[in-house]
Each structure stands twice: as C-alpha cells, then as structure tokens.
Design a protein around this motif. Structure first.
Motif, short mmCIF file in Angstrom:
data_model
loop_
_atom_site.label_atom_id
_atom_site.label_comp_id
_atom_site.label_asym_id
_atom_site.label_seq_id
_atom_site.Cartn_x
_atom_site.Cartn_y
_atom_site.Cartn_z
N PHE A 184 0.83 -1.20 0.00
CA PHE A 184 0.00 0.00 0.00
C PHE A 184 0.87 1.25 0.00
O PHE A 184 0.57 2.23 -0.68
CB PHE A 184 -0.96 0.01 1.19
CG PHE A 184 -2.21 -0.78 0.95
CD1 PHE A 184 -3.23 -0.26 0.17
CD2 PHE A 184 -2.38 -2.04 1.50
CE1 PHE A 184 -4.39 -0.99 -0.07
CE2 PHE A 184 -3.53 -2.77 1.27
CZ PHE A 184 -4.54 -2.25 0.48
N HIS A 185 1.96 1.22 0.76
CA HIS A 185 2.89 2.35 0.77
C HIS A 185 3.43 2.63 -0.63
O HIS A 185 3.62 3.78 -1.01
CB HIS A 185 4.06 2.10 1.71
CG HIS A 185 3.70 2.17 3.15
ND1 HIS A 185 4.58 1.78 4.14
CD2 HIS A 185 2.58 2.58 3.79
CE1 HIS A 185 4.02 1.96 5.32
NE2 HIS A 185 2.79 2.44 5.14
N ASP A 186 3.68 1.58 -1.39
CA ASP A 186 4.22 1.75 -2.75
C ASP A 186 3.26 2.54 -3.63
O ASP A 186 3.68 3.24 -4.53
CB ASP A 186 4.52 0.38 -3.38
CG ASP A 186 5.29 0.49 -4.67
OD1 ASP A 186 6.24 1.31 -4.72
OD2 ASP A 186 4.95 -0.22 -5.62
N ALA A 187 1.97 2.42 -3.34
CA ALA A 187 0.97 3.17 -4.10
C ALA A 187 0.62 4.50 -3.43
O ALA A 187 -0.31 5.18 -3.87
CB ALA A 187 -0.29 2.33 -4.26
N GLY A 188 1.36 4.85 -2.37
CA GLY A 188 1.11 6.11 -1.70
C GLY A 188 -0.08 6.08 -0.76
O GLY A 188 -0.60 7.12 -0.36
N LYS A 189 -0.54 4.90 -0.39
CA LYS A 189 -1.70 4.73 0.49
C LYS A 189 -1.22 4.38 1.90
O LYS A 189 -0.19 3.74 2.07
CB LYS A 189 -2.60 3.61 -0.01
CG LYS A 189 -3.00 3.71 -1.46
CD LYS A 189 -4.13 4.66 -1.67
CE LYS A 189 -4.62 4.61 -3.09
NZ LYS A 189 -4.49 5.83 -3.80
N PRO A 190 -2.00 4.73 2.92
CA PRO A 190 -1.62 4.38 4.29
C PRO A 190 -1.80 2.89 4.56
O PRO A 190 -2.64 2.22 3.95
CB PRO A 190 -2.56 5.22 5.16
CG PRO A 190 -3.73 5.53 4.29
CD PRO A 190 -3.21 5.56 2.88
N ALA A 191 -1.01 2.40 5.52
CA ALA A 191 -1.03 0.97 5.86
C ALA A 191 -2.34 0.51 6.47
O ALA A 191 -2.62 -0.68 6.49
CB ALA A 191 0.13 0.65 6.80
N VAL A 192 -3.16 1.43 6.93
CA VAL A 192 -4.42 1.06 7.57
C VAL A 192 -5.32 0.27 6.60
O VAL A 192 -6.15 -0.54 7.03
CB VAL A 192 -5.14 2.30 8.15
CG1 VAL A 192 -5.73 3.16 7.04
CG2 VAL A 192 -6.20 1.89 9.13
N TRP A 193 -5.13 0.45 5.30
CA TRP A 193 -5.90 -0.32 4.32
C TRP A 193 -5.59 -1.81 4.38
O TRP A 193 -6.37 -2.64 3.91
CB TRP A 193 -5.65 0.22 2.91
CG TRP A 193 -6.36 1.52 2.70
CD1 TRP A 193 -5.79 2.76 2.68
CD2 TRP A 193 -7.76 1.71 2.52
NE1 TRP A 193 -6.76 3.72 2.50
CE2 TRP A 193 -7.99 3.09 2.40
CE3 TRP A 193 -8.84 0.85 2.46
CZ2 TRP A 193 -9.25 3.63 2.22
CZ3 TRP A 193 -10.11 1.38 2.27
CH2 TRP A 193 -10.29 2.75 2.15
#
Length: 170
Positions: free
Chosen positions: A72-81
């Motif tokens: 998720f971090h690689d896509a710029g999204k937070p880990a909470v997903w």
C-alpha cells in the motif's frame, strides 16, 4: 543462504516501513502461505499437542500485515488499508468454509458413527488448505491489480527497484 538474502526476507516479512513492488508481495504471500500450510499439517498430525502450532499460526498475521502495508505504501496509500485486506481474507475464509462444509460434513457423520475421526480431520484439513491457497493468492493478485506504484518518491520512500524484476530479493 547468504546473509543478504536472510536480511532481505527479514526486511520483507518483519518490517512494515518502506515500499515493495508486486513481485515482493507475491514472494512474501507465497512464503507465508507455505508456513501456514506446514503449521496446519503439523496441527493435524500432532493432535492436541499440535494445537501449539495452530496458535503459532496466529503469529503469521504480523508478516501478512507487513507485506501488505508496504505494498500500500508503494501506491502512496496508508497501511491502515491492510486491515481491509486481512478482514477480507478472514471473511472469505468464513464464507468459503460455510459453502464448502456440506461437501465434507457427511464424512464427519460417517466418521463419528464408525469411530474413524482421522478421515474427517484429513478432509477438513485439505479443504482448509485449498481455501487458504485461494484466499491468500487471490488477495495478493487483487491488491497487485488494484494498486499502481507511485513512479517517484512518496511519503513512504523511494520507488522500489523490484517492480519489474522477476526476483526482487536477489
């Protein structure tokens, strides 16, 4: 195995900071799935003593969280997903378990009547393994299809080098 590969697997499975590409997610998911299957078989073979391995399988949630968080971090999204992915795997296991139960519950009744619980346990274990394979690899596939990597640096680090590499840990 040399020290750099061991360190690579430790970083992949035990740290949730940073970014990983699709290939690293596949590698981590397959490795965690293999360990889960071994623990499932040991739980079955060792009976009551094997319950320790069943409880130990709960520890696999941490590496699962780590690999999905970094993806998720690689896509710029937070880990909470990642919680949504893990919840989806859990709900999927529950639903598939309910749908597949009629296939082997007849064996449970026959096993109870004959006193041969081993055959029922074996069938249930094999169904659980098939469900785990479908769900774990399916979740990795869906996440890799939905998430597209940020081409440049983002809040979680530099772009990963493994995005197109067949073996990112080499």
């Amino acid at each position: 195995m040399d020290q750099s590969k061991v360190q690579g697997f430790q970083d992949l499975l035990l740290k949730f900071e940073g970014r990983i590409g699709p290939n690293s997610l596949w590698q981590g998911a397959i490795l965690i799935l293999a360990v889960a299957i071994v623990l499932q078989v040991l739980t079955f073979l060792l009976g009551a003593l094997g319950m320790i391995f069943g409880l130990l399988s709960l520890a696999l949630l941490y590496p699962l969280f780590c690999i999905y968080a970094k993806r998720f971090h690689d896509a710029g999204k937070p880990a909470v997903w990642t919680i949504a992915v893990l919840a989806g795997i859990w709900v999927g296991a529950f639903v598939l378990g309910l749908l597949l139960a009629p296939l082997y519950m007849g064996n449970a009744i026959a096993a109870a009547q004959s006193g041969n619980i081993y055959s029922f346990g074996l069938t249930a274990m094999l169904v659980n393994i098939v469900v785990a394979i479908i769900l774990h690899l399916g979740a990795a596939f869906v996440v890799n299809q939905v998430l597209k990597a940020d081409p440049g640096p983002n809040a979680y680090g530099e772009p990963v080098a493994d995005a197109a590499s067949p073996n990112p840990l080499a």
